[in-house]
Design a protein around this motif. Sequence first.
Motif, PDB file in Angstrom:
ATOM      1  N   VAL A 103      17.324   5.152 -11.712  1.00 46.66           N
ATOM      2  CA  VAL A 103      15.970   4.475 -12.493  1.00 46.66           C
ATOM      3  C   VAL A 103      15.567   4.076 -11.270  1.00 46.66           C
ATOM      4  CG1 VAL A 103      15.360   2.479 -13.494  1.00 46.66           C
ATOM      5  CG2 VAL A 103      16.363   4.190 -14.568  1.00 46.66           C
ATOM      6  N   ILE A 104      16.136   3.002 -10.750  1.00 45.05           N
ATOM      7  CA  ILE A 104      16.678   2.043  -9.336  1.00 45.05           C
ATOM      8  C   ILE A 104      15.319   2.805  -8.654  1.00 45.05           C
ATOM      9  CG2 ILE A 104      16.661   0.716  -7.522  1.00 45.05           C
ATOM     10  CD1 ILE A 104      19.053  -0.660  -9.235  1.00 45.05           C
ATOM     11  N   LEU A 105      15.226   3.599  -8.571  1.00 48.12           N
ATOM     12  CA  LEU A 105      14.358   4.403  -7.294  1.00 48.12           C
ATOM     13  C   LEU A 105      13.531   5.055  -7.734  1.00 48.12           C
ATOM     14  CD1 LEU A 105      15.020   7.120  -4.841  1.00 48.12           C
ATOM     15  CD2 LEU A 105      15.998   8.575  -6.414  1.00 48.12           C
ATOM     16  N   SER A 106      13.476   5.082  -9.194  1.00 53.86           N
ATOM     17  CA  SER A 106      12.153   5.800  -9.708  1.00 53.86           C
ATOM     18  C   SER A 106      11.089   4.960  -9.116  1.00 53.86           C
ATOM     19  CB  SER A 106      12.294   6.158 -10.787  1.00 53.86           C
ATOM     20  OG  SER A 106      12.571   5.206 -11.419  1.00 53.86           O
ATOM     21  N   TYR A 107      11.417   2.983  -9.281  1.00 52.96           N
ATOM     22  CA  TYR A 107      10.213   2.297  -9.098  1.00 52.96           C
ATOM     23  C   TYR A 107      10.289   2.111  -7.912  1.00 52.96           C
ATOM     24  CZ  TYR A 107      13.840  -1.434  -9.812  1.00 52.96           C
ATOM     25  OH  TYR A 107      14.672  -2.680  -9.502  1.00 52.96           O
ATOM     26  N   TYR A 108      11.164   2.062  -7.111  1.00 55.72           N
ATOM     27  CA  TYR A 108      11.723   1.700  -5.532  1.00 55.72           C
ATOM     28  C   TYR A 108      11.239   2.727  -4.678  1.00 55.72           C
ATOM     29  CZ  TYR A 108      14.692  -0.461  -1.573  1.00 55.72           C
ATOM     30  OH  TYR A 108      14.682  -0.662  -0.030  1.00 55.72           O
ATOM     31  N   SER A 109      10.601   3.860  -5.188  1.00 52.95           N
ATOM     32  CA  SER A 109      10.005   4.257  -3.990  1.00 52.95           C
ATOM     33  C   SER A 109       8.910   4.239  -5.009  1.00 52.95           C
ATOM     34  CB  SER A 109       9.969   5.900  -4.672  1.00 52.95           C
ATOM     35  OG  SER A 109      11.077   6.223  -4.781  1.00 52.95           O
ATOM     36  N   VAL A 110       7.985   3.866  -6.292  1.00 52.31           N
ATOM     37  CA  VAL A 110       7.027   3.155  -5.771  1.00 52.31           C
ATOM     38  C   VAL A 110       5.944   2.812  -4.825  1.00 52.31           C
ATOM     39  CG1 VAL A 110       4.579   1.798  -7.916  1.00 52.31           C
ATOM     40  CG2 VAL A 110       6.787   4.097  -8.281  1.00 52.31           C
ATOM     41  N   VAL A 111       7.146   1.397  -4.662  1.00 53.24           N
ATOM     42  CA  VAL A 111       6.907   0.154  -4.138  1.00 53.24           C
ATOM     43  C   VAL A 111       6.907   1.152  -2.643  1.00 53.24           C
ATOM     44  CG1 VAL A 111       7.325  -1.795  -3.402  1.00 53.24           C
ATOM     45  CG2 VAL A 111       7.893  -1.769  -5.762  1.00 53.24           C
ATOM     46  N   ALA A 112       7.827   1.296  -2.046  1.00 54.80           N
ATOM     47  CA  ALA A 112       7.581   1.780  -0.857  1.00 54.80           C
ATOM     48  C   ALA A 112       6.897   2.532  -0.705  1.00 54.80           C
ATOM     49  CB  ALA A 112       9.144   2.765  -0.984  1.00 54.80           C
ATOM     50  N   GLY A 113       6.175   3.564  -2.288  1.00 55.16           N
ATOM     51  CA  GLY A 113       4.651   3.751  -1.263  1.00 55.16           C
ATOM     52  C   GLY A 113       3.928   3.213  -1.473  1.00 55.16           C
ATOM     53  N   TRP A 114       3.359   1.835  -1.754  1.00 56.06           N
ATOM     54  CA  TRP A 114       2.386   1.345  -1.153  1.00 56.06           C
ATOM     55  C   TRP A 114       3.262   0.513   0.465  1.00 56.06           C
ATOM     56  CZ3 TRP A 114       3.517  -3.458  -5.300  1.00 56.06           C
ATOM     57  CH2 TRP A 114       4.155  -2.792  -6.654  1.00 56.06           C
ATOM     58  N   THR A 115       3.941   0.852   1.119  1.00 60.70           N
ATOM     59  CA  THR A 115       4.141   0.146   2.717  1.00 60.70           C
ATOM     60  C   THR A 115       3.380   1.828   3.137  1.00 60.70           C
ATOM     61  OG1 THR A 115       6.436   1.445   2.811  1.00 60.70           O
ATOM     62  CG2 THR A 115       6.227  -1.106   2.201  1.00 60.70           C
ATOM     63  N   ILE A 116       4.018   3.107   2.947  1.00 60.05           N
ATOM     64  CA  ILE A 116       3.399   4.158   3.361  1.00 60.05           C
ATOM     65  C   ILE A 116       1.833   4.192   2.686  1.00 60.05           C
ATOM     66  CG2 ILE A 116       2.835   6.098   3.279  1.00 60.05           C
ATOM     67  CD1 ILE A 116       6.077   6.516   2.219  1.00 60.05           C
ATOM     68  N   GLY A 117       1.107   3.337   2.007  1.00 66.60           N
ATOM     69  CA  GLY A 117       0.053   2.730   1.703  1.00 66.60           C
ATOM     70  C   GLY A 117      -0.641   2.241   3.245  1.00 66.60           C
ATOM     71  N   TYR A 118       0.127   1.342   3.150  1.00 67.56           N
ATOM     72  CA  TYR A 118      -0.800  -0.213   3.961  1.00 67.56           C
ATOM     73  C   TYR A 118      -0.716   0.440   5.782  1.00 67.56           C
ATOM     74  CZ  TYR A 118      -0.884  -4.043   1.333  1.00 67.56           C
ATOM     75  OH  TYR A 118      -2.204  -4.664   1.127  1.00 67.56           O
ATOM     76  N   ILE A 119       0.227   2.595   5.849  1.00 68.99           N
ATOM     77  CA  ILE A 119       0.550   1.479   6.920  1.00 68.99           C
ATOM     78  C   ILE A 119      -1.263   2.863   7.661  1.00 68.99           C
ATOM     79  CG2 ILE A 119       1.002   4.080   8.372  1.00 68.99           C
ATOM     80  CD1 ILE A 119       4.245   3.417   7.361  1.00 68.99           C
ATOM     81  N   VAL A 120      -0.764   3.859   6.144  1.00 71.17           N
ATOM     82  CA  VAL A 120      -2.649   4.762   5.915  1.00 71.17           C
ATOM     83  C   VAL A 120      -4.093   3.864   6.350  1.00 71.17           C
ATOM     84  CG1 VAL A 120      -4.141   6.321   4.639  1.00 71.17           C
ATOM     85  CG2 VAL A 120      -1.284   6.323   4.351  1.00 71.17           C
ATOM     86  N   LYS A 121      -3.640   2.733   5.375  1.00 75.37           N
ATOM     87  CA  LYS A 121      -4.808   1.709   5.200  1.00 75.37           C
ATOM     88  C   LYS A 121      -4.990   1.054   6.981  1.00 75.37           C
ATOM     89  CE  LYS A 121      -5.241  -1.298   2.982  1.00 75.37           C
ATOM     90  NZ  LYS A 121      -5.974  -2.159   1.010  1.00 75.37           N
ATOM     91  N   THR A 122      -3.869   0.622   7.423  1.00 76.44           N
ATOM     92  CA  THR A 122      -4.271   0.448   9.084  1.00 76.44           C
ATOM     93  C   THR A 122      -4.993   1.059   9.519  1.00 76.44           C
ATOM     94  OG1 THR A 122      -2.150  -1.095   8.328  1.00 76.44           O
ATOM     95  CG2 THR A 122      -2.939  -1.295  10.238  1.00 76.44           C
ATOM     96  N   ILE A 123      -4.774   2.290   9.567  1.00 75.97           N
ATOM     97  CA  ILE A 123      -4.430   3.196  10.531  1.00 75.97           C
ATOM     98  C   ILE A 123      -6.318   3.327  10.352  1.00 75.97           C
ATOM     99  CG2 ILE A 123      -5.034   5.582  11.340  1.00 75.97           C
ATOM    100  CD1 ILE A 123      -2.345   5.608  11.181  1.00 75.97           C
ATOM    101  N   THR A 124      -6.752   3.543   8.824  1.00 71.70           N
ATOM    102  CA  THR A 124      -7.751   4.115   8.706  1.00 71.70           C
ATOM    103  C   THR A 124      -8.433   2.921   8.504  1.00 71.70           C
ATOM    104  OG1 THR A 124      -7.853   3.464   6.510  1.00 71.70           O
ATOM    105  CG2 THR A 124      -7.003   6.170   7.294  1.00 71.70           C
ATOM    106  N   HIS A 125      -8.460   1.787   8.816  1.00 75.71           N
ATOM    107  CA  HIS A 125      -9.143   0.444   8.485  1.00 75.71           C
ATOM    108  C   HIS A 125      -9.865   0.371   6.913  1.00 75.71           C
ATOM    109  CE1 HIS A 125      -9.169  -0.165  13.257  1.00 75.71           C
ATOM    110  NE2 HIS A 125      -9.484   0.935  13.146  1.00 75.71           N
TER     111      HIS A 125
END
Length: 448
Positions: A103-125
């Motif tokens: 269960v921790i893995l399930s929501y942990y991956s959601v939050v970790a997804g936000w960090t990946i999203g931020y990488i993409v957001k930064t690159i695409t301005h």
Amino acid sequence: MTDKISTPRAQWGSRIGFILAASGSAIGLGNIWRFPYTTGEHGGAAFVLMYIICVVLIGIPVMIAELSLGRHTQRNPVGAIKAITPKGGWKLLGYLGVLAGTVILSYYSVVAGWTIGYIVKTITHSTSDFNTFIADPKSEFGYFIIFLGLTMLVVLGGVKGGIERWSKILMPALFIILLGLIVFSLTLPGAEGGIAFYLNPDFSKITGSTILAALGQAFFSLSLGMGAMITYGSYIKKETNIISSGTIVAFTDTLIAVMAGLVIFPALFAFGMQPSQGPGLVFNVLPQIFSQMPGGMIVGLFFFILLAIAALTSSISLLEVGVAWAVDELKTSRTLATILITAVAFIFGIPSAMSQGYSEFFSTIHFIGKTGFLDIMDFVFGSFALTFGGLMLSLFIGWKWGAKNAVAEIQSSRIGNYSMLLKIWSFLIRFVCPVIIFLVLLNLFGIF
Ligand code: PHE
């Protein structure tokens, strides 16, 4: 990786390899996302102090206990308990660990997804703010699936070589970036308010819920209470000194968490933001810091990449617990076990991913004082189940298996004269840990 003794179980390549892998499990979103926002919610410095006390009095002893049980039995949490007591209900504790990990893995991956999203957001301005970003189902689910998929791939393809090799470069890099960010954050105008909030304790803010939050955070951040360290301990060589290695892991983990707070709080006060805003905290503050910093875009990019990787070395250990259980106990292949448990974590993660504004129901659902599905899961499994697991594990290892047997396992590596420390450890694991954890849990149910 070879094991000439009796079992073909994989082993860490070296002591330092083990320390890095266990630190990789410990250091993750717990330090950089969860610690600052929980500190913010619980009034700052007084919470930090409680947290450090919990790490020293309870976290380190439980860490040593889990590692020694794992090395002694060479099993996953369920198998380790069964190896000591084949009959009776104790093995439920092992299943609780497998469940909590998934269960921790399930929501942990959601939050970790936000960090990946931020990488993409930064690159695409992209300039959309955090709340808009995580309410958008396309990005939310996309990044969640990418992160969970990455975790699955690493676990599928022989973890040890991968984790050991990566951790050696990444952990030091994260440390250096954090140092740079601290310097920057401390020099922002208005930073003093944050330093006072973070380092100058106001003891009137300590309540029962503060103590539970601090204890739960210690278990979460040190990866304790669910058998991750039993599992990682099962891959340790006999010569490895469990006392010193376990203490180094706990110390490093705490250092990184404290450093993350030194980045976040001065900046937070400098920008006039609210410390008690919950899980979005660091995702709102950090981009602000990066936007004010010279070269901030590059620094931010690196930071989020490292954070995603730190999260990955943690999520791997969350998945590894269930996989080790299925492989050892159900005799499934590693591949099948990994795919099935990932699928379960994915299903559990869907409501968490929808709980950030996309689904009204999952965003506003209210339970035991927490709002939103992700927050509820984080409290029930990330705090409560781990704390309860820690209580039962200290009883199991201290009394049922017996502190004496654990001490014999620790000393089997001929670590020299640790007899005083081992006496202290036996006392802590048998008396101090169970009593304190028990009182904290009673208090949660409003017994006092
Ligand atoms: N300790 C990890 C972190 O701080 C999370 C974790 C919890 C990993 C429990 C394994 C077991 O991010």
